[in-house]
Design an enzyme around this catalytic site. Structure first.
Site, PDB file in Angstrom:
ATOM      1  N   GLU A   1       0.804  -1.232   0.000  1.00 20.74           N
ATOM      2  CA  GLU A   1       0.000   0.000   0.000  1.00 20.74           C
ATOM      3  C   GLU A   1       0.833   1.276   0.000  1.00 20.74           C
ATOM      4  O   GLU A   1       0.784   2.064   0.961  1.00 20.74           O
ATOM      5  CB  GLU A   1      -0.954   0.005   1.202  1.00 20.74           C
ATOM      6  CG  GLU A   1      -1.856  -1.216   1.267  1.00 20.74           C
ATOM      7  CD  GLU A   1      -2.856  -1.177   2.430  1.00 20.74           C
ATOM      8  OE1 GLU A   1      -2.802  -0.232   3.236  1.00 20.74           O
ATOM      9  OE2 GLU A   1      -3.682  -2.091   2.521  1.00 20.74           O
TER      10      GLU A   1
ATOM     11  N   GLU B   1      -5.132  -8.805   0.706  1.00 15.08           N
ATOM     12  CA  GLU B   1      -5.839  -8.492   1.959  1.00 15.08           C
ATOM     13  C   GLU B   1      -7.311  -8.247   1.682  1.00 15.08           C
ATOM     14  O   GLU B   1      -7.669  -7.568   0.712  1.00 15.08           O
ATOM     15  CB  GLU B   1      -5.305  -7.203   2.621  1.00 15.08           C
ATOM     16  CG  GLU B   1      -3.987  -7.337   3.304  1.00 15.08           C
ATOM     17  CD  GLU B   1      -3.529  -6.023   3.953  1.00 15.08           C
ATOM     18  OE1 GLU B   1      -4.383  -5.208   4.368  1.00 15.08           O
ATOM     19  OE2 GLU B   1      -2.311  -5.831   4.024  1.00 15.08           O
TER      20      GLU B   1
END
Ligand code: IFM
Length: 445
Positions: A165, A352
């Site tokens: 991220e 995720e």
């Protein structure tokens, strides 16, 4: 109805070093920006820190036993850079690598494929003292660190992720300031993003040069973006927001260029990052898969007050998780279909997906987390729907294997399949873990 997933689908669960390891001063580990940030009064919920977290550093064998019990095919975790290089660069600390070698071989012994993230936000503090990711030198230090990891673990690890991220590391850490290092400067954030991307490309190149034959990719947090209305201003804002959140990271990696409209938008405001000759082609290394993390969707309206992108998320009245994120399983389907189209059938791994809820241990000592089970079930149904329509999704990692340190929220948000009593370190498999175990066993539901 039965939903079967493709053969050899990678069923996994994920964690990250600072969120679970603890042992923050042990065996020569250096300070990271998250140690510094969480130890700064007022930065995290009730002053929580990752000093002990899930004590995974000492309990990894027990935790691998739990993974085995659930039947995980793969486990995604990250490496603490400052455990290996306490100052970020220079001499490595062999004790640090010893831990990861033990972890990786134990996983392999148990038939669980290790998937290693090199950077999940815990930059060595010493590097931050020299400007952190805003300083181009950090890119070189990262590549040296990556090479050292490939040399030591390359033959044992089949799946690699350079960064987790980069949007969050850059924007939440350097513009919003809610994450370490807690800076609030937009230009710095874009500079950080550029260097994260550059370090990704150079690490992929180093991996190829190392001769190891595993797969390597990057993990981006991505949301499907919808305009809040048919109004032209909202539509333009949604396009900008999609470029800001998704394409700013995926396009350089997969197409070798920042999205032109947003680059111009930032340039007009004097915010565009410095891009040196060769940077974009260095970022644009062929990767084996795109990792995506998705939890919710973004419904966007034009917002005059939200400099510099002038776009804000609205609420749509859907149910929310404890993170206050709206639950929209169809959004994951839409995102997968969009990425497939935009990036030419790229192989995707969902690195995720999951939900925080208020978990309670009942009188029988059980955690009946039906809300999490429903969340996972409905999102997985949408993954299956996307696969059915031809999207190349090869794996899914639930976030998270166990409750852990949820950054600024400390221990107040539980995402785990496994409940952790942070006072005793006792682990309890939640109902969702037993359910997930059946899904894995049946390769579907
Ligand atoms: O806990 C985080 C993780 O570190 C990165 N992705 C989102 C998760 C939930 O907020």
């Amino acid at each position: 109805m039965r939903s079967n997933f493709p053969e050899n689908f990678l069923w996994g669960a994920a964690t990250a070093s600072y969120q679970i390891e603890g042992a923050y001063r042990e065996d020569g580990r250096g300070e990271s920006i998250w140690d510094r940030f969480s130890h700064t009064p007022g930065k995290t919920f009730q002053g929580d820190t990752g000093d002990v977290a899930c004590d995974h550093y000492h309990r990894f064998e027990e935790d691998i036993g739990i993974m085995k019990k659930i039947g995980l095919k793969t486990y995604r975790f990250s490496i603490s850079w400052s455990r290996l290089f306490p100052d970020g660069s220079g001499e490595p600390n062999p004790k640090g690598m010893e831990f990861y070698k033990k972890l990786v071989s134990k996983l392999n012994e148990n038939g669980i494929k290790p998937a290693v993230t090199l950077y999940h936000w815990d930059l060595p503090q010493k590097l931050q003292d020299n400007g952190g990711w805003a300083n181009r030198d950090t890119v070189c230090h990262f590549v040296e660190y990556a090479k050292y990891v490939f040399e030591n673990l390359g033959s044992q690890v089949p799946i690699w992720i350079t960064h987790n991220e980069p949007f969050v590391a850059a924007i939440v850490g350097n513009w919003i300031g809610r994450h370490a290092p807690g800076i609030t400067d937009f230009q710095t954030a874009l500079r950080v993003a550029h260097h994260l991307l550059l370090s990704h490309g150079l690490a992929v190149k180093a991996y190829r040069e190392s001769g190891h034959k595993g797969e390597i990719g990057i993990t981006l947090n991505m949301n499907p973006v919808y305009p809040a209305s048919e109004n032209e201003m909202d539509k333009a804002a949604a396009k900008r927001f999609n470029e800001y959140l998704n394409k700013w990271y995926a396009d350089p990696v997969l197409k070798g260029a920042y999205p032109a409209d947003l680059l111009e938008w930032f340039a007009d405001r004097g915010l565009a990052p410095e891009i040196l000759d060769g940077d974009m082609s260095a970022i644009n290394q062929p990767i084996d898969f795109l990792g995506i993390n998705n939890y919710y969707s973004s419904f966007i309206r034009h917002d005059e007050h939200n400099w510099p992108v002038y776009a804000s998320e609205i609420s749509t009245g859907r149910d929310r998780t404890k993170m206050d994120w709206e639950i929209n399983p169809e959004g994951l389907h839409d995102l997968l279909v969009y990425l497939d189209k935009e990036y030419g059938g790229i192989k995707i791994i969902i690195t995720e997906n999951g939900a925080a809820f208020n978990d309670i241990v009942n009188r029988e000592g059980k955690v009946e987390d039906d809300n999490r089970l429903d969340y996972l079930y409905t999102y997985l149904e949408q993954v299956h729907r996307a696969i059915d329509s031809g999207v190349n999704v090869k794996g899914y990692y639930a976030w998270s294997l166990m409750d852990n340190f949820e950054w600024g929220h400390g221990y107040s948000k539980r995402f785990g399949l496994v409940y952790v009593d942070f006072k005793t370190q006792k682990r309890i498999l939640k109902k969702s873990a037993y359910w997930y175990s059946e899904v894995i066993r049946n390769n579907g539901f």
